[in-house]
Design a protein around this motif. Structure first.
Motif, PDB file in Angstrom:
ATOM      1  N   LYS A  32       5.158   3.505  11.258  1.00 62.95           N
ATOM      2  CA  LYS A  32       5.214   4.979  10.945  1.00 62.95           C
ATOM      3  C   LYS A  32       4.258   5.432   9.528  1.00 62.95           C
ATOM      4  CE  LYS A  32       8.763   8.170  10.020  1.00 62.95           C
ATOM      5  NZ  LYS A  32      10.334   8.322   9.750  1.00 62.95           N
ATOM      6  N   ALA A  33       4.521   4.528   8.496  1.00 68.46           N
ATOM      7  CA  ALA A  33       3.752   4.848   7.394  1.00 68.46           C
ATOM      8  C   ALA A  33       2.268   4.768   7.444  1.00 68.46           C
ATOM      9  CB  ALA A  33       4.288   3.829   6.320  1.00 68.46           C
ATOM     10  N   VAL A  34       1.603   4.069   8.317  1.00 62.13           N
ATOM     11  CA  VAL A  34       0.329   3.952   8.435  1.00 62.13           C
ATOM     12  C   VAL A  34      -0.314   5.049   9.192  1.00 62.13           C
ATOM     13  CG1 VAL A  34      -1.704   2.584   9.331  1.00 62.13           C
ATOM     14  CG2 VAL A  34       0.208   1.438   8.232  1.00 62.13           C
TER      15      VAL A  34
ATOM     16  N   TYR B   7       0.959  -1.329   0.025  1.00 60.38           N
ATOM     17  CA  TYR B   7      -0.085   0.074   0.014  1.00 60.38           C
ATOM     18  C   TYR B   7       0.903   1.353  -0.055  1.00 60.38           C
ATOM     19  CZ  TYR B   7      -3.719  -3.270   1.198  1.00 60.38           C
ATOM     20  OH  TYR B   7      -4.647  -4.543   1.116  1.00 60.38           O
ATOM     21  N   PHE B   8       2.109   0.996   0.425  1.00 57.84           N
ATOM     22  CA  PHE B   8       3.054   2.224   0.178  1.00 57.84           C
ATOM     23  C   PHE B   8       4.212   1.999  -0.466  1.00 57.84           C
ATOM     24  CE2 PHE B   8       0.596   2.250   4.159  1.00 57.84           C
ATOM     25  CZ  PHE B   8       0.141   3.505   4.245  1.00 57.84           C
ATOM     26  N   GLU B   9       4.038   1.689  -1.834  1.00 56.72           N
ATOM     27  CA  GLU B   9       5.285   1.405  -2.847  1.00 56.72           C
ATOM     28  C   GLU B   9       6.226   2.514  -3.019  1.00 56.72           C
ATOM     29  OE1 GLU B   9       3.336   0.399  -6.350  1.00 56.72           O
ATOM     30  OE2 GLU B   9       2.400  -1.496  -5.665  1.00 56.72           O
ATOM     31  N   ASN B  10       5.822   3.696  -2.540  1.00 58.44           N
ATOM     32  CA  ASN B  10       6.755   4.995  -2.612  1.00 58.44           C
ATOM     33  C   ASN B  10       7.719   4.856  -1.387  1.00 58.44           C
ATOM     34  OD1 ASN B  10       4.655   5.679  -1.139  1.00 58.44           O
ATOM     35  ND2 ASN B  10       5.088   7.982  -1.852  1.00 58.44           N
ATOM     36  N   LYS B  11       7.368   4.200  -0.324  1.00 58.42           N
ATOM     37  CA  LYS B  11       8.300   4.164   0.860  1.00 58.42           C
ATOM     38  C   LYS B  11       8.961   2.865   1.109  1.00 58.42           C
ATOM     39  CE  LYS B  11       5.228   7.493   3.204  1.00 58.42           C
ATOM     40  NZ  LYS B  11       4.543   7.714   4.368  1.00 58.42           N
TER      41      LYS B  11
END
Length: 406
Positions: A156-158, A142-146
């Motif tokens: 942290k991302a969520v 869900y966070f391909e850029n991180k």
């Protein structure tokens, strides 16, 4: 407003092959009583509802009974999955259960599910953010850029996707291992620090309801605007290992008090006061409601003769779950069965004596060809038991060697 914070029910758990179902059924009745007395706006169950991904039939039945009982208490129920749960199985019927005010967030789908609880006094509504147990692999897509490698990266991302409304009470539920807390042997933690998550990500919340660690404990996290955020593990309802025998099991009750005059009386149970950038000042108080188990868990230590003496056990509850530590130098034949005639719920038996206190590494004996069988056996006995053989043992050994060699 008020919430009750629970976690780590581990329904269906077995401890040293003893089923805890009856103990769990007994303690849940106390939970229902506390909920009835406290009348909270919400009950939070922060993961590990079951003890295993595929729970037993009796565990499913007990969980069903619990949800039925909770649904009849006119309060919202918020549930997240833990690392012991199967997220997909726990989510079965979740859309239907919402009609009974039971909200289950079990499978992470890229966003955090929220539950809004209106304030009856129309001052500060409450928002519960429900984040189930997640692994980096579940978040990465869900966070391909991180770059998400660790659990800390994932959380942290969520959390970065949330924009909090400071005119509401913001409560976060999650089931992870947060750095700075003490764990015990009954918890499943990763080797090293891969699964550790920093509490720094939670500074903007008003209360963080954690699950995963079995001992009740909290830290005061310095938050934004100089406030203090209580980050808390409420602990299990029962003791699930002998590393927990000194825990005081309880129910965590959290009260959020709004007051525009800031005249709320503060005492040792007050964990946070904030309000500089809000319409109302907010005070958060935490209290513990003690629980009384069906069977206490404890250790007893002494020689076999001491432990079977009526004087030793006459004023104790012999039905407790017990770890026996025998101090006899020689093993007692059939000790466990004999002791269970007095203490029927012995879960574990260990020895604490010269042999067990000094574990020596058994290395290859030097000059084997030059030593007699008696000498070799005596060396082995000394290394295993940290003492010499007795005269009677030496005599028996000589007789055995002579018989075998003959």
């Amino acid at each position: 407003m008020k919430i009750i914070h629970l976690s780590d029910l581990h329904i269906g758990k077995r401890v040293n092959e003893f089923s805890m179902i009856e103990d769990q059924r007994y303690i849940l009745k106390q939970i229902y009583q506390i909920i009835d007395e406290e009348k909270p706006d919400a009950v939070l169950l922060a993961g590990d509802i079951y003890d295993r991904a595929v729970p037993s039939e009796e565990a499913v039945q007990l969980c069903d009974n619990m949800l039925t009982a909770l649904s009849q208490m006119n309060t919202r129920i918020c549930i997240i999955s833990g690392n012991h749960d199967s997220a997909e199985r726990l989510s079965f019927g979740s859309r239907l259960l919402k009609k009974s005010q039971i909200n289950i967030a079990s499978v992470f789908n890229g966003s955090i599910e929220t539950v809004l609880i209106p304030d009856k006094d129309k001052r500060m509504d409450m928002v519960i953010y429900m984040l189930p147990f997640i692994k980096p692999s579940a978040v990465r897509k869900y966070f391909e850029n991180k770059e998400i490698v660790t659990y800390d990266d994932a959380i942290k991302a969520v959390i970065s996707t949330i924009t909090l409304d400071k005119d509401k009470i913001n409560v976060l539920m999650l089931h992870q291992f947060i750095t700075g807390f003490k764990a015990c042997e009954s918890e499943e933690l990763s080797v090293g620090t891969l699964d550790q998550v920093s509490a720094e990500h939670f500074k903007e919340f008003d209360y963080v309801a954690l699950g995963h660690i079995h001992g009740p404990q909290n830290i005061k996290l310095p938050g934004d605007d100089g406030n203090i955020v209580p980050v808390r593990y409420c602990g299990t309802l029962l003791k699930y290992s002998f590393s927990e025998i000194n825990h005081n099991k309880s129910v965590t009750v959290v009260e959020f008090l709004c007051d525009s005059e800031d005249d709320v009386v503060k005492d040792s149970s007050t964990f946070i006061t904030t309000g500089e950038n809000r319409k109302y000042n907010l005070t958060v108080r935490i209290k513990e409601r003690k629980l009384s188990p069906l069977h206490e868990m404890r250790e007893i230590k002494g020689s076999y003769e001491e432990l079977v003496s009526r004087k030793f056990y006459k004023d104790t509850n012999v039905e407790d779950y017990i770890r026996v530590i025998l101090t006899d130098e020689e093993d007692i034949p059939d000790a466990l069965a004999r002791l269970r005639s007095i203490y029927p719920n012995i879960m574990r038996l260990d020895y604490d004596n010269t042999r067990t206190r000094h574990k020596q590494e058994i290395s290859e004996a030097a000059d084997v060809e030059k030593k007699t069988p008696q000498q070799l056996f005596a060396e082995l006995y000394r290394q295993q038991n940290n003492k010499e053989m007795s005269e009677e043992q030496n005599k028996l050994l000589n007789e055995l060697v002579e018989t075998i060699w003959r």
